[in-house]
Enzyme design. Structure first.
Site, PDB file in Angstrom:
ATOM      1  N   TYR A 150      27.456   7.403  34.831  1.00 45.82           N
ATOM      2  CA  TYR A 150      28.196   6.328  34.095  1.00 45.82           C
ATOM      3  C   TYR A 150      29.807   6.817  34.233  1.00 45.82           C
ATOM      4  CZ  TYR A 150      29.982   2.938  30.969  1.00 45.82           C
ATOM      5  OH  TYR A 150      30.692   1.769  30.231  1.00 45.82           O
ATOM      6  N   ASP A 244      34.491  13.628  35.820  1.00 39.06           N
ATOM      7  CA  ASP A 244      34.528  12.691  34.986  1.00 39.06           C
ATOM      8  C   ASP A 244      33.776  13.294  33.605  1.00 39.06           C
ATOM      9  OD1 ASP A 244      34.405  10.845  32.967  1.00 39.06           O
ATOM     10  OD2 ASP A 244      33.391   9.200  34.188  1.00 39.06           O
ATOM     11  N   LYS A 272      36.615  10.248  24.556  1.00 40.16           N
ATOM     12  CA  LYS A 272      35.719  10.572  23.650  1.00 40.16           C
ATOM     13  C   LYS A 272      36.436  11.576  22.499  1.00 40.16           C
ATOM     14  CE  LYS A 272      31.690   8.510  25.385  1.00 40.16           C
ATOM     15  NZ  LYS A 272      31.487   8.396  26.615  1.00 40.16           N
TER      16      LYS A 272
END
Ligand code: PLP
Length: 434
Positions: A150, A244, A272
């Protein structure tokens, strides 16, 4: 078998009914709607360390940690102090600030894999910008992603494999033109032959993007050799490799997966943890690649609130803690111990469930096999997770509301917290497999 007594969630239920009048599905991000687990979402009012409290007064040990950012736990005193001290002087200016320099210096001095960085406001934005940069730098158009990874809700990446094996992408969301997904090629994880074939038969590939620690569709741990092969074959074919690291960055080590495996990607994205609980993303690369970004170069990318001083201060306060001696080793040891407590119990009972971990990330896999690609996950096993989630809520443990999501252990989780949670987990597993 000791099925738990249900906790009272009536205030959460009422608030959720109200929220449905305001927001699609009652939420501002879909997974929060608790669609794959039982009952209404819990509305949290307070967090401190490893604990959260909901509007009905229930207390939970939290392993979602806001989906990863809170590696120090909730309301860490130093992070909160940094936020308050900074915001007292104003929240945003739209000019460069000292806070941006400070966090960038801290990151770049302690990271051998990026030479320059650009801050944005979310992980999605970081990935979107990194893809544009890869295309702008290479002059090529196509991008390759892996099924089960994702990368935020970027149009060209809301894609999964079509019916063939290595195929053109099929959009997983309405509202994305075919023209966009046609620029995306999708590969299964852990399949070097298909990867090689794809690179041999395409000369318009700008970049390959991967979560080096795939943690958004179960924890699909890749072998180091596979990642190294990916690096080498990208270099051979002149294709940029994007890691990523929105989850793995600052999580599996201060230098993320790049540092853990000693692999140099061409571009890295962060999110994050980097914002210490505030909305921050970033992307970084070599001087040469970053020179393509405006105003130095032709690839445009901007943001009204990018590098927001309050967010930068929260990020910096968090990252400073991570640089302390043994921070990562201690957290990893605690996580392993936690997983082993539950794992050995389940094994002794013959329950078909395992607990893969890396650093402070764990996953509950309802299988005894090692899983490395998305297609190996049995969708039916999610029924087990549904029962587990409810039983754990009733026992004071909060997990993210989907069996495809991983859990996070924070520095605020004490040994006692982990023992309590492990006991709850074992009891809940008795119900799941009862
Ligand atoms: C969370 C995540 C994103 C998206 O970040 P947002 O801040 O939710 O936009 C992108 N990539 C990975 C690997 C993520 O885990």
């Amino acid at each position: 078998m000791n099925t738990s007594k249900s906790i009272n969630r009536s205030k959460s239920a009422l608030l959720f009914e109200e929220a449905k009048q305001y927001f699609p599905g009652g939420v501002n991000s879909p997974v929060r709607a608790f669609k794959s687990v039982e009952g209404p979402p819990v509305f949290f009012t307070k967090g401190k360390g490893s604990r959260v409290w909901d509007v009905d007064g229930n207390e939970f040990i939290d392993f979602c940690c806001s989906w990863g950012p809170l590696i120090l736990g909730h309301a860490h005193p130093k992070v909160n102090a940094a936020i308050l001290e900074t915001v007292a002087n104003g929240s945003t200016f739209g000019v460069p600030t000292v806070q941006e320099n400070e966090i960038a210096k801290l990151i770049l001095e302690n990271n051998n894999y990026v030479e320059k960085i650009r801050f944005v406001s979310s992980g999605t934005e970081a990935v979107m910008s990194a893809i544009r940069l890869a295309r702008g730098f290479s002059g090529k158009n196509k991008i390759v992603k892996f099924e089960g990874c994702y990368h935020g809700h970027v149009d060209a990446l809301m894609v999964k494999a079509g019916s063939g094996l290595a195929t053109l992408g099929v959009s997983t969301s309405a509202g994305i033109p075919d023209g966009f997904v046609n620029e995306t090629l999708v590969l299964p994880l852990n399949n070097p032959e298909l990867l090689e074939e794809m690179l041999r038969s395409n000369d318009d590939i700008a970049c390959i993007i991967i979560e080096p620690v795939p943690a958004n569709n179960g924890l699909l741990l890749q072998q180091e050799a596979t990642l190294r092969f990916l690096r080498d074959i990208c270099t051979q074919h002149g294709v940029l490799l994007i890691f990523d690291e929105v989850i793995s960055g600052f999580r599996v080590g201060f230098q993320g997966a790049a540092g853990r495996y000693g692999i140099q990607p061409d571009i890295i994205t962060y999110g994050k943890i980097i914002g210490g609980g505030m909305p921050v993303g970033a992307y970084g690369a070599s001087q040469e690649i970053m020179a393509c970004i405006a105003p130095d170069g032709p690839v445009y990318q901007a943001g009204t609130l990018s590098g927001n001083p309050v967010a930068m201060a929260a990020g910096k306060a968090t990252l400073e803690e991570l640089l302390k001696e043994n921070f990562y080793a201690d957290l990893e040891a605690k996580t392993k111990w936690f997983a082993q407590m539950i794992g050995s119990y389940c094994q002794s009972k013959g329950y078909a469930v395992t607990f893969p971990t890396i650093a402070s990330i764990f996953w509950i896999a309802f299988t005894e096999k090692t899983i490395r690609s998305a297609d190996q996950i049995d969708g039916n096993s999610m029924n087990h997770f549904k029962i587990l989630h409810k039983e754990l809520l009733n026992r004071g443990v909060y997990l993210g509301p989907s069996g495809y999501e991983v859990g996070f252990v924070s520095a605020a989780h004490s040994d006692a917290d982990l023992e309590t949670a492990a006991q709850a987990m074992c009891d809940a597993m008795d119900v799941v497999f009862g």
